[in-house]
Design an enzyme around this catalytic site. Structure first.
Site, short mmCIF file in Angstrom:
data_model
loop_
_atom_site.label_atom_id
_atom_site.label_comp_id
_atom_site.label_asym_id
_atom_site.label_seq_id
_atom_site.Cartn_x
_atom_site.Cartn_y
_atom_site.Cartn_z
CB SER A 476 -46.93 24.63 19.11
OG SER A 476 -47.14 25.57 20.12
CG ASP A 487 -58.96 14.64 23.00
OD1 ASP A 487 -58.56 13.50 22.70
OD2 ASP A 487 -58.22 15.50 23.53
CE LYS A 501 -42.22 24.92 21.84
NZ LYS A 501 -43.30 25.54 22.62
#
Length: 688
Positions: A476, A487, A501
């Site tokens: 999460s 990223d 998740k």
């Protein structure tokens, strides 16, 4: 930070209110004139109708409760009652086929009759099994020289055709249990007493099932047909859920679930007695519970999870003893008894902690700052009250980084292993400490609206070498933070693929939409409303975050993680957000770090030992077949103990390269953290 709405849409207030008249006999769960048969309470049909309406209208998946989902619900409910195919006969399963495409229509019409009709058959089969065990099998003296096996996982086996086949299955099951007791030193009388008590307690637990329990099992099967994180909570379960969320329960600090006949540890909570003791770990199986230093170890094989939890819970400062089958030796290995002192999981135990790890490598001294982050926390009450000193993850980490930099660290490691998530806002703000500004996460709502959570603070508190440690149980908000760092090319991500998740849930109190009298109480529905996406547009659902440098893992995604759940929402992709990568981590650097790591895989004894330990754990977790031959079982136990004793201890081991001698040394007990620190030191050296 740009705020993201994750709360239930207010349009739910448009749901109609329904008034009920009380039927005392039905509300007790009893048929008129019957003291044993469970029947639904008078308002359960309308509660089921409301749940169906909410699922159809507001669930992220945007599908209707139809014949296809009806089929899924039937299979799920049967599996819930008999997950190891040990009670129902093939003929029972065939008789339930009449509900295959009818549950959707019945639920919308306010009928939950399948729940109670199927449960009645289960209860009859259960009573037959208990009679068979207590009247017949407890008196059998088994022949342990026969070469036969029992499979602990029958979830994919065929249903028994008749009572004879069921009897044979239960004979092997009880024989396996008696052999385990025999190998633990119990004589025939002791074995008989233990097995008798085990199944008498098991029988008593099922006899105490109430109509509320059956309704919860059934409506949870309805909810989970949409996705595994959409659930129905009975009033009693709702109270327990609230207690867990507020961390007010006193116990050992572990999340448990039922797996076949065992109670399995699925998560060791940061800051709890289990985590602090390092005696209980994920995937250990609890087979017995004893109170105090001297209390009898109560056998809990086959028990309901609620009943096991009740035995383990207790007042702060009291002692509980657990008999466990460690994950590393599996169902074929010996049991161990561990002692834990119950305690509350305090907020300060869940907070970020920091330390400096010294490392001498290739003749160079390194200071590595390590911040361990168990969860993404925030004191919302204090924040809303305007307290300027409210507790939050981002505030704590900022302070710790400043303290570490004052000690002259060469690089920073953020350890997010076993971090199950928490506040999304904190994940966004924490990312902002390490990037200039920009989007951190994208969220798509059930109405296909894309919201972007951004860091709008151009300040950066740390711009040095950064690494993030993750594992299969990082989930999460942890995945949001690790994904953003990766990223943006801001740091190197090290470890295992994360849980995967990528969905957001909200809780609906069903009682607000049903007018019930004082004797009636509705449950709650946990509903999936939104989905997470990385700034690149890739969902974290299923895929999670794949590390730049993969460390050995015993946990396959299909067995441990979102991909192990039936009906989990699929991975997908949306348009990338506009963001500017940093130049801190280049593809070339990642390749170089992997090259160095792969070379060490062939030369470093400690790392080779970690790989071997991981392989053995993976093999142990996959074994479900148990020999019922005493000599073979003894040999398996001896081999398991031998492997455990001969493992290379990674605590305080030295890292040596040819010609360096005593120049290279690191002392870290945690083998994964040790590897992460070494990889970060390689990154620091690469940067120069």
């Amino acid at each position: 930070m740009k705020k993201i709405a994750v709360l239930l849409a207010p349009i739910l207030v448009l749901l109609s209110f329904i008034t009920y008249s009380s039927n005392p006999a039905a509300d007790l769960g009893l048929a008129p004139g019957d003291s044993t048969e469970l029947v639904p309470k008078s308002y359960y049909g309308d509660e089921a109708k409301l749940i169906a309406q909410i699922l159809d209208t507001y669930h992220y998946k945007k599908i209707k409760l139809n014949d296809s989902l009806s089929s899924v619900i039937l299979d799920t409910y049967i599996e819930t009652l008999d997950n190891n195919r040990s009670y129902f006969l093939k003929s029972d399963i065939e008789s339930f086929e009449k509900f295959r495409t009818k549950i959707d229509d019945l639920t919308k019409a306010g009928s939950v009759s399948p729940a109670y009709e199927i449960y009645a058959v289960f209860k009859e089969r259960f009573d037959n099994r208990m009679s068979f065990v207590l009247d017949s099998l407890v008196n059998v003296e088994f022949d342990y020289t026969i070469d036969e096996y029992y499979n602990t996982d029958r979830s994919k086996e065929a249903w028994s055709n008749n009572d004879h086949e069921l009897n044979e299955l239960w004979r092997k099951m009880i024989k396996s249990q008696t052999l385990s007791l025999r190998l633990n030193g119990k004589d025939q009388e002791g074995i008989k007493e233990t097995i008798t008590k085990r199944y008498e307690r098991f029988d008593k637990a099922i006899q105490q099932y109430k109509t509320e329990d059956v309704f919860e099992l059934y409506m949870n099967a309805v909810a989970e047909a949409f996705d595994p994180h959409t659930n129905y909570f009975s009033p009693r379960t709702s109270d327990r859920f609230k207690q867990n969320m507020s961390l007010s329960l006193e116990g050992i600090g572990a999340r448990l679930q039922t797996e076949t006949d065992f109670t399995k540890v699925v998560q060791v909570l940061p800051g709890g007695p289990a985590e602090k003791s390092n005696l209980l770990h994920e995937n250990d199986r609890i087979v017995g519970v004893g109170q105090g230093e001297e209390g009898e170890i109560v056998d809990v094989i086959g028990w309901r999870i609620d009943d096991v939890v009740q035995l383990i819970k207790g007042p702060k400062g009291t002692t509980v003893r657990l008999e466990i089958l460690p994950a590393e030796t599996g169902v074929n290995g010996p049991s161990e008894v561990i002692t834990l002192v119950r305690d509350k999981i305090k907020l300060e135990d869940m907070q970020a902690k920091a330390e400096v790890v010294p490392l001498r490598k290739d003749g160079r001294e390194f200071k590595i700052g390590v911040i361990t982050l168990p969860s993404f926390y925030m004191d919302f009450d204090a924040y809303q009250a305007g307290d300027p000193d409210y507790t939050s993850t981002t505030r704590d980490v900022k302070r710790l980084v400043e303290e570490l930099e004052a000690q002259g660290i060469d690089g920073l490691m953020m350890d997010l292993r076993n971090n199950g998530g928490g506040s999304l806002a904190e994940a966004i703000d924490l990312t902002g400490l390490f990037i200039k500004d920009g989007p951190v996460v994208q969220v798509r709502t059930s109405t296909n609206r894309i919201e972007v959570g951004e860091d709008d603070d151009p300040g950066v508190i740390y711009d040095g070498p950064l690494a993030i440690m993750i594992n299969r149980f990082s989930a999460s908000a942890s995945e949001i933070f690790a994904a953003a760092i990766q990223d943006y090319h801001r740091g190197v991500v090290i470890g295992e693929q994360t849980f995967g998740k990528g969905t957001v849930q909200s809780i609906i109190d069903l009682g607000k939409y049903l007018q019930l009298d004082g004797q009636q109480q509705a449950g709650q529905l946990k509903l999936t409303l939104q989905k997470f996406y990385r700034v690149t547009g890739s969902s974290t659902q299923h895929l999670g975050v794949n590390p730049d440098v993969n460390l050995p893992s015993a946990f396959d995604a299909n067995e441990f993680g979102e991909s192990a759940s039936k009906g989990a929402l699929p991975w997908d992709q949306i348009k990338s957000a506009t963001f500017k990568m940093t130049d801190k981590v280049s593809p070339k650097m990642v390749v170089k770090l992997n090259d160095v790591y792969n070379k060490r895989l062939t030369s470093d004894n400690g790392l080779k030992g970690l790989v071997e330990d991981t392989r053995e754990l993976k093999e142990s977790l996959s074994k479900t077949q148990i020999s019922l031959n005493e000599e073979k079982r003894k040999q398996e136990i001896a081999e398991a103990e031998k492997r455990k004793a001969s493992r290379v201890s990674l605590s305080g081991t030295k890292i040596q390269k040819e010609g360096d001698g005593e120049k290279d040394a690191i002392k870290i007990e945690d083998p994964y953290l040790k590897e992460g620190v070494i990889i970060l030191s390689e990154m620091i050296s690469e940067i120069g």
